[in-house]
Design an enzyme around this catalytic site. Sequence first.
Site, short mmCIF file in Angstrom:
data_model
loop_
_atom_site.label_atom_id
_atom_site.label_comp_id
_atom_site.label_asym_id
_atom_site.label_seq_id
_atom_site.Cartn_x
_atom_site.Cartn_y
_atom_site.Cartn_z
N ALA A 118 102.69 58.13 -9.39
CA ALA A 118 104.12 57.88 -9.24
C ALA A 118 104.88 59.20 -9.15
O ALA A 118 105.00 59.93 -10.14
CB ALA A 118 104.63 57.05 -10.41
N GLU A 121 111.09 59.21 -6.15
CA GLU A 121 112.20 58.60 -6.89
C GLU A 121 113.34 58.28 -5.92
O GLU A 121 113.40 58.85 -4.82
CB GLU A 121 112.69 59.56 -7.97
CG GLU A 121 111.63 59.89 -9.01
CD GLU A 121 112.17 60.80 -10.10
OE1 GLU A 121 113.35 61.21 -10.03
OE2 GLU A 121 111.39 61.10 -11.02
N PRO A 122 114.24 57.39 -6.32
CA PRO A 122 115.35 57.04 -5.42
C PRO A 122 116.16 58.26 -4.95
O PRO A 122 116.66 58.27 -3.83
CB PRO A 122 116.21 56.11 -6.28
CG PRO A 122 115.25 55.51 -7.26
CD PRO A 122 114.26 56.59 -7.55
N LEU A 342 99.86 48.54 27.92
CA LEU A 342 99.57 47.10 27.98
C LEU A 342 100.82 46.23 28.14
O LEU A 342 100.69 45.04 28.42
CB LEU A 342 98.80 46.68 26.73
CG LEU A 342 97.41 47.30 26.57
CD1 LEU A 342 96.74 46.81 25.31
CD2 LEU A 342 96.53 46.99 27.79
N GLU A 367 102.60 60.94 0.95
CA GLU A 367 101.84 62.17 0.66
C GLU A 367 102.51 63.40 1.28
O GLU A 367 101.84 64.39 1.56
CB GLU A 367 100.40 62.05 1.16
CG GLU A 367 99.61 60.92 0.55
CD GLU A 367 99.27 61.19 -0.89
OE1 GLU A 367 99.82 60.48 -1.76
OE2 GLU A 367 98.51 62.10 -1.17
N THR A 369 106.02 64.09 4.03
CA THR A 369 106.32 63.77 5.43
C THR A 369 105.80 64.85 6.37
O THR A 369 105.44 65.96 5.95
CB THR A 369 107.84 63.66 5.64
OG1 THR A 369 108.41 64.95 5.38
CG2 THR A 369 108.46 62.63 4.72
N GLU A 371 107.51 66.61 8.32
CA GLU A 371 108.39 67.78 8.22
C GLU A 371 107.98 68.68 7.05
O GLU A 371 107.97 69.92 7.16
CB GLU A 371 109.85 67.33 8.05
CG GLU A 371 110.48 66.71 9.27
CD GLU A 371 110.05 65.28 9.50
OE1 GLU A 371 109.36 64.71 8.62
OE2 GLU A 371 110.38 64.73 10.56
#
Length: 390
Positions: A118, A121-122, A342, A367, A369, A371
Site C-alpha cells: 500500500a 494515497e488520494p 481490424l 508501479e 507511471t 512519466e
Amino acid sequence: MIDFTLTENDQKLLGQVREEALVARKYARHYDENEHEFPPDRLPEADDFPNVYSHFKDRTADDTSMPVISMLVSAGQTWGDYSVRLQRGKGGLGNAALRASGTPEQQEKWGGLTLSMAITEPGCGSDPSKVQTTAVLDGDEWVLNGEKIFVTTGCRCEGVVLWATLDKSAGRAGIKSFLVEKDTPGFTVAHKEKKLGIRADDTAAFVFKDCRIPRENLLGGDESIPKESSGGFKGVLKTFNMTRPAVAAIGLGMARAALDFTRDQLREAGIEIEYGTRLQGQSAIVAKYLELEALTEAAELTILRAAWLSGESQPNNLEASVCKAKTGTVVRQVTQGCIDILGPLGVSREHLLEKWFRDVRITDIYEGTGEIQRMITARELLGYTRAELS
C-alpha cells in the site's frame, strides 16, 4: 554474453503456461462483466494439468535463469487473461517488498503470507515521497493513521506492506515500511475499486485509524531518520527494481495476445504476414502489423535484460525503469494498432481485443507511471537532480 535462447525445459514449461492460458481465456469475459465477483483460485480444469511449478524442480544450470524465465511465464499467463489463472499461487507485491527490506527474521515470519503493498494515497498519486499516512511510536507500538487507494490484492491478501512517514518534515528520509496483518484493529478494507480495465482484479482501498502494530513490524528495524540523505528510502525503492520488469511482462503478454488474434483474423480474410521481404512490397495493413510486432520484440528485450541483470546480482535501477516506460508505451500502441487494423472486430465484445486494450492501460500507470520512469531514466543517464526535473 547474454543468451536468451530457450532450452527444451524452458519450452516445455512455457508450453504448459500457454495451454493453461487458453483455459483461463474462456472465463475472462465473464469476470470482466461481473466485476463484483472474484475469479476462483482454482478452475475446474485444473485437475487435467500438472502443477506448472513442478517444472521448476527439474530445471538445470543450462536452462534460462529464474529471473528471466519468470518474466516469460508472467507474459505467458497474461496472454490468457490479466486476472484469471488455472491455479492461483500465493504471494503479492508486498512479498517482494518484504524480501527487499525485511530482516531474515521478518522474512521467515511473514514470507508464507500473501502480502499486498500500500503506497498510493488520494493526495500523492505516483510520488511515494509525498506519503501522508503517519506512524507514531507509542511505547512499544506504532500507531498508524491514513488512507491508501488502488491496493493490488487488497481484498484477498493476508497482510500488507504499508508505507508511512515517521516525520513529515524529514521528507523522503522519514518514510518507512511496516507489516500490518489483516484483522488488526483499526485496519479496514473500505471497498473494492471499480476500474476501466482489469475489472476482475482485486484492487482495494484501505483505511488505517489508530491502528496499533508491534514495534518490531517496522521492516528492516531501522527507526533512525538521517538529516543529510534519504535514509532507507532508496532501499525501499529497490522493491520496484524487482517488480517493474514484472509489470512490463504482464503488459507484454496481453500485447502478444492482441497481435496473435489480429494475425489469425487477417489470415481468415486471406491476408498472410510475410517476413523477409521489403516493407515497400507489403500492403499497408501488413506493414502496420510488422511495425507493431517489431515494437513488441524491442520491449521484450528491455524486460529480459532488466531481469537478467537482477539474476546476475547487478544494479538494474535504470533498466527496470527503461523496460517499464518502453513497454507501457508499446502495449498501448500495439493494442490500439490492432484495433485500427481490424476495425469493428477490434471493438466488438464478442472478442477479447477490446478488453486487452483496456487492460494494458494500467501497466503504464501502476508501479510508477511512464512519466516517472522517464524522469528516473533522465537522472540516471544525464545526471539531473530530482529538483531539476520537478
